[in-house]
Every structure is written in C-alpha cells, then in structure tokens.
Design a protein around this motif. Structure first.
Motif, short mmCIF file in Angstrom:
data_model
loop_
_atom_site.label_atom_id
_atom_site.label_comp_id
_atom_site.label_asym_id
_atom_site.label_seq_id
_atom_site.Cartn_x
_atom_site.Cartn_y
_atom_site.Cartn_z
N ALA A 112 0.84 -1.21 0.00
CA ALA A 112 0.00 0.00 0.00
C ALA A 112 0.87 1.26 0.00
CB ALA A 112 -0.93 0.00 1.20
N LEU A 116 1.08 4.11 -2.94
CA LEU A 116 0.89 5.51 -2.61
C LEU A 116 2.07 6.35 -3.11
CD1 LEU A 116 -0.51 7.89 -1.23
CD2 LEU A 116 0.57 7.16 0.92
N ARG A 134 -7.23 13.06 1.25
CA ARG A 134 -7.18 11.59 1.14
C ARG A 134 -5.74 11.10 1.01
NH1 ARG A 134 -12.01 12.54 -1.46
NH2 ARG A 134 -11.05 12.64 -3.50
N ARG A 138 -3.89 8.78 3.74
CA ARG A 138 -3.26 7.50 3.40
C ARG A 138 -1.82 7.47 3.88
NH1 ARG A 138 -4.25 7.12 -2.75
NH2 ARG A 138 -2.91 5.30 -2.59
N TYR A 139 -1.10 8.59 3.76
CA TYR A 139 0.27 8.65 4.25
C TYR A 139 0.29 8.50 5.77
CZ TYR A 139 5.21 9.35 3.93
OH TYR A 139 6.57 9.13 3.97
N CYS A 142 -0.06 4.93 6.60
CA CYS A 142 1.22 4.21 6.41
C CYS A 142 2.16 4.49 7.57
CB CYS A 142 1.87 4.62 5.09
SG CYS A 142 1.00 4.03 3.62
N LEU A 174 -6.63 1.59 4.46
CA LEU A 174 -5.78 1.81 3.29
C LEU A 174 -6.31 1.12 2.05
CD1 LEU A 174 -2.15 1.58 4.66
CD2 LEU A 174 -3.13 3.48 3.38
N PRO A 177 -9.46 3.50 0.67
CA PRO A 177 -9.12 4.84 1.15
C PRO A 177 -10.21 5.88 0.96
CG PRO A 177 -7.93 4.35 -0.88
CD PRO A 177 -8.63 3.08 -0.45
N ALA A 186 -8.07 9.42 10.00
CA ALA A 186 -7.18 8.26 9.85
C ALA A 186 -6.64 7.82 11.20
CB ALA A 186 -6.04 8.60 8.90
#
Length: 192
Positions: A112, A116, A134, A138-139, A142, A174, A177, A186
């Motif tokens: 993932a 990304l 978004r 997502r970061y 991670c 993830l 997302p 998140a």
C-alpha cells in the motif's frame, strides 16, 4: 497500554527525540494540513525508493530505549531532507518479518505504501481539497502502520495481539481509502 493511537503518538515522540530531523515531516503527517505533507512529496518519494532509514534508532524509539539526539539549538527540529524514515523502513520490515505471524500484514502495508508513493511520484501538481486530504490520510495510515510494526517488533509478546488488530484497522482503511477523509479521521481509526 492505552489506545493504539496513543501508542503511535508516543512512538512518534520517541522517534523525534532520537531523530530530531524528522520533526518537520512527523508534524506534517500527524497534524496537517495536507499541503504541509504534500509539499514534501519529492523527498518522501526519493526516500521511500532509496529505503533511507535508521533501523537502530527506530528500534530504540519503539523499545523506549535511550539514544543519541542532536545537539540542542535552532536546527534541532529542522527537516533533515531524508523524507520519513519510519515509512521508508517498511520494505526492510517486510523482509525481516518473513515467516512471522505479522508477515502478510507487513507485506500488505508495504504494498500500500509503495502504491501511494508511485501515485505521489506520478502527480505533477499538488492536489487541493478532498484529494489532498485523502492522500495525506493515506500517508498518515502508512506512518501509523509502520509505527505499530516497530512497536510489535520491539515489544515482544506483551503487545503483539493488540498490534495485529491495530494493523488490521490500518489495512482496512488503506485498502478502501475513499472512506478516510482526513488525517484526524485516519488516526481516529486507531482509537480503540
């Protein structure tokens, strides 16, 4: 131990103590706004591709062990230009966890993160609005997932069960997302 979110934030504080040059990127990940993180895209992408990391310092932060810090002064919290060593450690963690009960989760999280970073690299412009939120979320996921994996690696049997559940929460978000609107949401996913 508190919530997984608290553990991630405590881990981030320990990482900043050991790697003060990560203060700017960690602040951008955990506190936003998305533009603060996405303006670092080139160094994040280069750092992930080069797997720039400091496994020893990350392990010390995860285990709560003392370590060397930068000398105090105005540059102590400056961005060291390496990207985010925590997220960049995912490929190495994936290799090191082979054969463990966490291996498939680590591989999925690394995959993932890789997707990304490819998406970030292919963007010529910095997105705004919901798209930026978004990507930043997502970061942040991670980042949280990598922090959880280091806590699992350093914590022994005492924290393994809850880390499996927390990493599963990160992976669920993830892998879908569109349901994660921002960094706060998140990290809130981990507040169980």
């Amino acid at each position: 131990m508190g919530t997984a979110r608290d553990a991630v934030l405590d881990y981030a504080a320990g990482t900043l103590r050991l790697l003060p040059g990560q203060a700017a990127v960690t602040s951008a990940v955990l506190e936003g706004p998305p533009a603060a993180l996405l303006e670092r895209t080139p160094q994040l992408v280069r750092g992930f591709a080069g797997e720039r990391t400091d496994g020893g310092a990350l392990f010390r932060a995860a285990a709560g062990l003392p370590g060397e810090t930068a000398a105090p002064g105005p540059a102590a919290g400056a961005d060291d230009g390496r990207g985010c060593v925590l997220v960049q450690s995912l490929p190495a963690l994936s290799r090191e966890s082979a054969g463990s009960a966490m291996a498939s989760r680590t591989d999925r999280l690394t995959g993932a993160a890789d997707r990304l970073h490819w998406e970030l690299a292919e963007r010529g412009d910095l997105p705004g609005g919901p798209a930026a939120g978004r990507l930043a979320a997502r970061y942040a996921l991670c980042y949280a997932g990598a922090a959880l994996l280091w806590l699992w690696r350093a914590g022994g049997e005492s924290c393994r069960e809850w880390t499996y559940e927390a990493v599963d929460t990160v992976l669920t978000a993830l892998e879908g997302p569109s349901c994660v609107p921002d960094v706060t949401a998140a990290l809130a996913l981990l507040a169980s």
